[in-house]
Design a protein around this motif. Structure first.
Motif, PDB file in Angstrom:
ATOM      1  N   TYR A   1      -2.007  15.999   5.773  1.00 60.38           N
ATOM      2  CA  TYR A   1      -1.581  15.114   6.638  1.00 60.38           C
ATOM      3  C   TYR A   1       0.008  14.986   6.769  1.00 60.38           C
ATOM      4  CZ  TYR A   1      -6.058  13.098   6.240  1.00 60.38           C
ATOM      5  OH  TYR A   1      -7.530  12.960   6.374  1.00 60.38           O
ATOM      6  N   GLY A   2       0.817  15.892   6.277  1.00 63.03           N
ATOM      7  CA  GLY A   2       2.164  16.086   6.332  1.00 63.03           C
ATOM      8  C   GLY A   2       2.650  16.841   7.750  1.00 63.03           C
ATOM      9  N   ASN A   3       2.305  16.038   9.088  1.00 66.00           N
ATOM     10  CA  ASN A   3       2.556  16.783  10.230  1.00 66.00           C
ATOM     11  C   ASN A   3       3.090  15.341  11.055  1.00 66.00           C
ATOM     12  OD1 ASN A   3       0.079  15.601  11.387  1.00 66.00           O
ATOM     13  ND2 ASN A   3      -1.062  17.219  10.307  1.00 66.00           N
ATOM     14  N   ALA A   4       3.547  16.142  12.198  1.00 64.12           N
ATOM     15  CA  ALA A   4       4.224  14.993  13.253  1.00 64.12           C
ATOM     16  C   ALA A   4       2.638  14.125  13.941  1.00 64.12           C
ATOM     17  CB  ALA A   4       4.684  15.521  14.167  1.00 64.12           C
ATOM     18  N   SER A   5       1.597  14.487  13.829  1.00 66.52           N
ATOM     19  CA  SER A   5       0.791  13.969  14.346  1.00 66.52           C
ATOM     20  C   SER A   5       0.217  12.721  13.479  1.00 66.52           C
ATOM     21  CB  SER A   5      -0.745  14.903  14.631  1.00 66.52           C
ATOM     22  OG  SER A   5      -0.398  15.874  15.447  1.00 66.52           O
ATOM     23  N   TRP A   6       0.450  12.989  12.314  1.00 66.85           N
ATOM     24  CA  TRP A   6       0.095  11.741  11.230  1.00 66.85           C
ATOM     25  C   TRP A   6       1.031  10.772  11.519  1.00 66.85           C
ATOM     26  CZ3 TRP A   6      -3.723   9.295   9.261  1.00 66.85           C
ATOM     27  CH2 TRP A   6      -3.447   8.473   8.031  1.00 66.85           C
TER      28      TRP A   6
ATOM     29  N   ALA B   1       2.485   0.684   5.589  1.00 67.26           N
ATOM     30  CA  ALA B   1       2.167   1.492   4.330  1.00 67.26           C
ATOM     31  C   ALA B   1       3.291   2.177   4.067  1.00 67.26           C
ATOM     32  CB  ALA B   1       0.830   2.037   4.418  1.00 67.26           C
ATOM     33  N   ASP B   2       3.764   2.389   2.849  1.00 72.50           N
ATOM     34  CA  ASP B   2       4.438   3.525   2.497  1.00 72.50           C
ATOM     35  C   ASP B   2       3.536   4.804   2.271  1.00 72.50           C
ATOM     36  OD1 ASP B   2       6.849   2.013   2.237  1.00 72.50           O
ATOM     37  OD2 ASP B   2       6.233   1.413   0.533  1.00 72.50           O
ATOM     38  N   CYS B   3       4.437   5.982   2.607  1.00 77.86           N
ATOM     39  CA  CYS B   3       3.485   7.099   2.517  1.00 77.86           C
ATOM     40  C   CYS B   3       4.317   8.308   1.758  1.00 77.86           C
ATOM     41  CB  CYS B   3       3.392   7.739   3.940  1.00 77.86           C
ATOM     42  SG  CYS B   3       2.026   6.825   4.903  1.00 77.86           S
ATOM     43  N   LEU B   4       3.692   8.799   0.778  1.00 77.37           N
ATOM     44  CA  LEU B   4       4.404   9.766   0.175  1.00 77.37           C
ATOM     45  C   LEU B   4       3.524  11.278   0.679  1.00 77.37           C
ATOM     46  CD1 LEU B   4       6.215  11.073  -2.182  1.00 77.37           C
ATOM     47  CD2 LEU B   4       4.240  10.549  -3.682  1.00 77.37           C
ATOM     48  N   MET B   5       4.066  12.041   1.303  1.00 79.38           N
ATOM     49  CA  MET B   5       3.549  13.293   1.811  1.00 79.38           C
ATOM     50  C   MET B   5       4.034  14.509   1.069  1.00 79.38           C
ATOM     51  SD  MET B   5       3.463  12.451   5.905  1.00 79.38           S
ATOM     52  CE  MET B   5       3.656  10.657   6.336  1.00 79.38           C
ATOM     53  N   ARG B   6       3.074  15.415   1.051  1.00 80.79           N
ATOM     54  CA  ARG B   6       3.300  16.823   0.596  1.00 80.79           C
ATOM     55  C   ARG B   6       3.189  17.541   1.977  1.00 80.79           C
ATOM     56  NH1 ARG B   6       0.273  20.095  -3.814  1.00 80.79           N
ATOM     57  NH2 ARG B   6      -1.333  19.439  -2.785  1.00 80.79           N
ATOM     58  N   VAL B   7       4.405  18.213   2.353  1.00 76.53           N
ATOM     59  CA  VAL B   7       4.237  18.955   3.521  1.00 76.53           C
ATOM     60  C   VAL B   7       4.185  20.508   3.192  1.00 76.53           C
ATOM     61  CG1 VAL B   7       5.394  17.459   5.132  1.00 76.53           C
ATOM     62  CG2 VAL B   7       6.686  19.261   3.851  1.00 76.53           C
ATOM     63  N   ARG B   8       3.405  21.265   4.267  1.00 77.02           N
ATOM     64  CA  ARG B   8       3.420  22.778   4.099  1.00 77.02           C
ATOM     65  C   ARG B   8       4.804  23.369   4.009  1.00 77.02           C
ATOM     66  NH1 ARG B   8      -1.389  24.582   4.740  1.00 77.02           N
ATOM     67  NH2 ARG B   8      -3.059  23.283   5.509  1.00 77.02           N
TER      68      ARG B   8
ATOM     69  N   VAL C   1       0.771  -1.219  -0.070  1.00 73.19           N
ATOM     70  CA  VAL C   1       0.013   0.025  -0.133  1.00 73.19           C
ATOM     71  C   VAL C   1       1.032   1.279   0.031  1.00 73.19           C
ATOM     72  CG1 VAL C   1      -1.632   1.401   1.300  1.00 73.19           C
ATOM     73  CG2 VAL C   1      -1.693  -1.170   1.158  1.00 73.19           C
ATOM     74  N   LEU C   2       0.658   2.052  -0.967  1.00 78.17           N
ATOM     75  CA  LEU C   2       1.344   3.520  -0.857  1.00 78.17           C
ATOM     76  C   LEU C   2       0.130   4.595  -0.662  1.00 78.17           C
ATOM     77  CD1 LEU C   2       3.525   5.371  -1.475  1.00 78.17           C
ATOM     78  CD2 LEU C   2       3.032   5.218  -3.972  1.00 78.17           C
ATOM     79  N   ALA C   3       0.176   5.201   0.370  1.00 81.16           N
ATOM     80  CA  ALA C   3      -0.700   6.203   0.782  1.00 81.16           C
ATOM     81  C   ALA C   3       0.013   7.649   0.233  1.00 81.16           C
ATOM     82  CB  ALA C   3      -0.969   6.436   2.112  1.00 81.16           C
ATOM     83  N   VAL C   4      -0.885   8.183  -0.835  1.00 83.66           N
ATOM     84  CA  VAL C   4      -0.270   9.797  -1.032  1.00 83.66           C
ATOM     85  C   VAL C   4      -1.163  10.499  -0.447  1.00 83.66           C
ATOM     86  CG1 VAL C   4       0.130  10.972  -3.248  1.00 83.66           C
ATOM     87  CG2 VAL C   4       0.103   8.600  -3.268  1.00 83.66           C
TER      88      VAL C   4
END
Length: 66
Positions: A40-45, A56-63, A32-35
């Motif tokens: 969602y680009g934060n420490a809480s997540w 799952a692998d996560c690809l995150m776009r952060v602020r 699973v890859l979560a985009v």
């Protein structure tokens, strides 16, 4: 924080989304890859993913201000 100063994702929302992703991972036969977008680009997540042992692998776009 949004324009009004309220958190974009509260703790309950993060936990709900993490549990949903965990269910997807448990029932998937493929990796699973979560985009994830900026919300969602934060420490809480990241912490929720770690605590729930989500595979799952996560690809995150952060602020920019993160």
């Amino acid at each position: 924080m949004n324009i009004r100063g309220a958190p974009l994702l509260d703790r309950d929302t993060v936990q709900l989304r993490a549990s949903q992703l965990k269910l997807v991972c448990e029932h998937s036969v493929n990796p699973v890859l979560a985009v994830l977008d900026r919300e969602y680009g934060n420490a809480s997540w990241v912490l929720a993913l770690t605590q729930a042992s989500i595979q799952a692998d996560c690809l995150m776009r952060v602020r920019k201000n993160a």
